[in-house]
Design a protein around this motif. Structure first.
Motif, short mmCIF file in Angstrom:
data_model
loop_
_atom_site.label_atom_id
_atom_site.label_comp_id
_atom_site.label_asym_id
_atom_site.label_seq_id
_atom_site.Cartn_x
_atom_site.Cartn_y
_atom_site.Cartn_z
N UNK A 1 34.23 -57.64 31.00
CA UNK A 1 34.73 -57.22 29.70
C UNK A 1 36.09 -56.57 29.75
N UNK A 2 36.82 -56.73 30.85
CA UNK A 2 38.15 -56.12 30.97
C UNK A 2 39.19 -56.82 30.11
N UNK A 3 38.80 -57.92 29.48
CA UNK A 3 39.73 -58.60 28.58
C UNK A 3 40.16 -57.69 27.43
N UNK A 4 39.33 -56.72 27.09
CA UNK A 4 39.68 -55.80 25.99
C UNK A 4 40.96 -55.04 26.31
N UNK A 5 41.17 -54.69 27.57
CA UNK A 5 42.40 -54.00 27.97
C UNK A 5 43.61 -54.90 27.71
N UNK A 6 43.48 -56.20 28.04
CA UNK A 6 44.58 -57.13 27.79
C UNK A 6 44.84 -57.28 26.30
N UNK A 7 43.77 -57.33 25.51
CA UNK A 7 43.92 -57.43 24.06
C UNK A 7 44.67 -56.21 23.53
N UNK A 8 44.29 -55.04 23.98
CA UNK A 8 44.95 -53.82 23.55
C UNK A 8 46.44 -53.83 23.91
N UNK A 9 46.74 -54.29 25.13
CA UNK A 9 48.14 -54.38 25.56
C UNK A 9 48.93 -55.33 24.66
N UNK A 10 48.33 -56.47 24.34
CA UNK A 10 49.01 -57.48 23.52
C UNK A 10 49.17 -57.07 22.06
N UNK A 11 48.36 -56.11 21.61
CA UNK A 11 48.41 -55.68 20.20
C UNK A 11 48.93 -54.25 20.06
N UNK A 12 49.71 -53.81 21.04
CA UNK A 12 50.29 -52.46 21.02
C UNK A 12 49.24 -51.38 20.82
N UNK A 13 48.09 -51.58 21.44
CA UNK A 13 47.04 -50.58 21.39
C UNK A 13 46.15 -50.62 20.16
N UNK A 14 46.46 -51.51 19.22
CA UNK A 14 45.72 -51.55 17.95
C UNK A 14 44.39 -52.29 18.06
N UNK A 15 44.36 -53.39 18.80
CA UNK A 15 43.19 -54.25 18.81
C UNK A 15 43.33 -55.34 17.75
N UNK A 16 42.37 -56.24 17.72
CA UNK A 16 42.43 -57.38 16.81
C UNK A 16 41.61 -57.13 15.55
N UNK A 17 41.91 -57.89 14.52
CA UNK A 17 41.19 -57.75 13.25
C UNK A 17 39.77 -58.29 13.32
N UNK A 18 39.60 -59.39 14.09
CA UNK A 18 38.29 -60.03 14.14
C UNK A 18 38.04 -60.63 15.52
#
Length: 134
Positions: free
Chosen positions: A6-23
């Motif tokens: 589940x470490x992909x969440x860290x990459x998602x956070x990095x790609x979204x400036x710490x915000x995370x995705x909408x869905x």
């Protein structure tokens, strides 16, 4: 890349400036459940569908982060009749024929190699649809 930890969440956070995705749409199961939740931004939506690898186990609703919305899509709730299934399938195949929808093939296997196809899918070495040919 989606990994088993589940470490992909860290990459998602990095790609979204710490915000995370909408869905998040997650059909994998328990190995990605927590990571998918962690990848969401505040008030994000988690759409969990057809978990191929099992359920997430018990869920404490008070532990859901950031006021997220969680939905579990069940096929028969959305397409409850044979007539509607045929209508939606016809529409889908029309989109494919018209080039409005492209299907990515991740591999083609003879039916005798079904176990190999499953192992490769489980290992996350494939993307797209896998076809088993009789």
């Amino acid at each position: 890349m989606v990994d088993r930890e589940g470490k992909f969440a860290e990459q998602v956070r990095d790609l979204t400036n710490g915000e995370g995705v909408h869905i998040v749409y997650d059909g994998s199961g328990p190995t990605t459940f927590a990571g998918s939740m962690a990848a969401l931004r505040r008030s994000g939506t988690f759409c969990w569908y057809g978990p191929v690898l099992g359920g997430p186990g018990s869920l404490d609703i008070m532990s859901l982060p950031k006021s997220i919305k969680l939905g579990y899509a069940v096929f028969t709730d959305h397409i409850p009749t044979t007539a509607l299934l045929r209508e939606r399938a016809a529409r889908l195949f029309d989109w494919i024929a018209q080039g409005k929808l492209n299907i990515e093939l991740g591999g083609v296997y003879p039916l005798t190699e079904a176990a190999k196809a499953h192992r490769e899918m489980e290992s996350r070495r494939t993307t797209g649809k896998l076809l088993l040919i009789p």
